[in-house]
Design a protein around this motif. Structure first.
Motif, short mmCIF file in Angstrom:
data_model
loop_
_atom_site.label_atom_id
_atom_site.label_comp_id
_atom_site.label_asym_id
_atom_site.label_seq_id
_atom_site.Cartn_x
_atom_site.Cartn_y
_atom_site.Cartn_z
N THR A 32 11.52 -4.41 -20.91
CA THR A 32 11.80 -5.85 -20.79
C THR A 32 11.37 -6.29 -19.41
N PRO A 33 10.08 -6.58 -19.21
CA PRO A 33 9.56 -6.83 -17.87
C PRO A 33 9.93 -8.17 -17.26
N VAL A 34 10.67 -8.99 -17.96
CA VAL A 34 11.03 -10.29 -17.42
C VAL A 34 12.53 -10.32 -17.23
N PRO A 35 13.08 -10.76 -16.17
CA PRO A 35 12.43 -11.21 -14.95
C PRO A 35 12.09 -10.05 -14.03
N VAL A 36 11.26 -10.33 -13.07
CA VAL A 36 10.90 -9.34 -12.06
C VAL A 36 12.15 -9.07 -11.21
N ALA A 37 12.37 -7.81 -10.87
CA ALA A 37 13.57 -7.43 -10.13
C ALA A 37 13.65 -8.13 -8.78
N LYS A 38 14.86 -8.40 -8.36
CA LYS A 38 15.06 -9.02 -7.06
C LYS A 38 14.59 -8.07 -5.96
N GLY A 39 13.98 -8.61 -4.96
CA GLY A 39 13.53 -7.82 -3.83
C GLY A 39 12.09 -7.36 -3.92
N VAL A 40 11.46 -7.51 -5.09
CA VAL A 40 10.08 -7.06 -5.24
C VAL A 40 9.16 -7.87 -4.33
N SER A 41 9.40 -9.15 -4.22
CA SER A 41 8.54 -9.99 -3.37
C SER A 41 8.66 -9.57 -1.90
N ALA B 29 5.70 -7.90 0.40
CA ALA B 29 5.34 -8.50 1.68
C ALA B 29 5.48 -7.49 2.82
N PHE B 30 6.52 -6.66 2.75
CA PHE B 30 6.74 -5.65 3.77
C PHE B 30 5.65 -4.58 3.70
N ALA B 31 5.23 -4.21 2.50
CA ALA B 31 4.13 -3.25 2.34
C ALA B 31 2.85 -3.82 2.92
N LEU B 32 2.62 -5.10 2.68
CA LEU B 32 1.44 -5.77 3.24
C LEU B 32 1.48 -5.75 4.77
N LEU B 33 2.61 -6.09 5.34
CA LEU B 33 2.77 -6.11 6.79
C LEU B 33 2.59 -4.73 7.39
N THR B 34 3.25 -3.72 6.81
CA THR B 34 3.14 -2.37 7.38
C THR B 34 1.72 -1.82 7.20
N GLY B 35 1.04 -2.21 6.13
CA GLY B 35 -0.35 -1.81 5.96
C GLY B 35 -1.25 -2.37 7.05
N LEU B 36 -1.05 -3.64 7.36
CA LEU B 36 -1.83 -4.25 8.44
C LEU B 36 -1.52 -3.59 9.78
N LEU B 37 -0.25 -3.28 10.01
CA LEU B 37 0.12 -2.61 11.26
C LEU B 37 -0.48 -1.20 11.33
N LEU B 38 -0.55 -0.52 10.20
CA LEU B 38 -1.16 0.81 10.17
C LEU B 38 -2.64 0.75 10.57
N VAL B 39 -3.33 -0.25 10.07
CA VAL B 39 -4.75 -0.42 10.43
C VAL B 39 -4.86 -0.71 11.93
N GLY B 40 -3.97 -1.56 12.44
CA GLY B 40 -3.97 -1.87 13.87
C GLY B 40 -3.73 -0.65 14.74
N VAL B 41 -2.81 0.21 14.31
CA VAL B 41 -2.53 1.43 15.08
C VAL B 41 -3.74 2.35 15.06
N ARG B 42 -4.41 2.48 13.93
CA ARG B 42 -5.62 3.32 13.86
C ARG B 42 -6.72 2.75 14.75
N GLU B 43 -6.87 1.43 14.74
CA GLU B 43 -7.88 0.80 15.59
C GLU B 43 -7.57 1.02 17.07
N MET B 44 -6.30 0.93 17.43
CA MET B 44 -5.91 1.12 18.84
C MET B 44 -6.16 2.54 19.30
N ASP B 45 -6.06 3.51 18.39
CA ASP B 45 -6.31 4.92 18.73
C ASP B 45 -7.79 5.27 18.65
N ASP B 46 -8.64 4.27 18.41
CA ASP B 46 -10.09 4.48 18.28
C ASP B 46 -10.43 5.49 17.18
#
Length: 114
Positions: free
Chosen positions: A29-38, A42-59
């Motif tokens: 029963t996929p409806v409604p989407v569970a609370k907290g998924v959004s 968003a947190f996965a998106l943010l931490t992913g961007l931060l991970l790329v930034g950390v890799r870039e900073m370490d050259d």
């Protein structure tokens, strides 16, 4: 810097695990989407961007094509999750499956794209 990278990686993986787990728990029963998924998406998106930034900073090498594809998929999941959050009980079935399926695709891209 390595400790920061590992903490961010753990948080990133846990966020995607929440999104995929919430979807998998509601496959019948996929409806409604569970609370907290959004917020998890968003947190996965943010931490992913931060991970790329950390890799870039370490050259360290960054596969920008892979990161670009993952960014588009993560943005799509996040937007769909927030739209589903706003619609509450009227979330279409396809949207719930798209959120979970694209989250799985994002994890598979991370693991399989070398």
């Amino acid at each position: 810097m390595e400790t920061l990278r590992l903490i961010l990686l753990a948080l990133h993986l846990l966020s995607w695990a929440f999104v995929v787990g919430a979807w998998a728990s509601r496959l019948r029963t996929p409806v409604p989407v569970a609370k907290g998924v959004s917020h998890a998406a968003a947190f996965a998106l943010l931490t992913g961007l931060l991970l790329v930034g950390v890799r870039e900073m370490d050259d360290l090498d960054v596969n920008h094509a892979k990161i670009g594809v993952k960014l588009v998929v993560a943005l799509t999941v996040t937007v769909l999750a927030f739209v589903a959050d706003r619609k509450a009980d009227r979330t279409p079935v396809w949207m719930a499956h798209a959120i979970g399926g694209l989250a799985v695709v994002n994890v598979l891209i991370a693991v399989l794209w070398q």
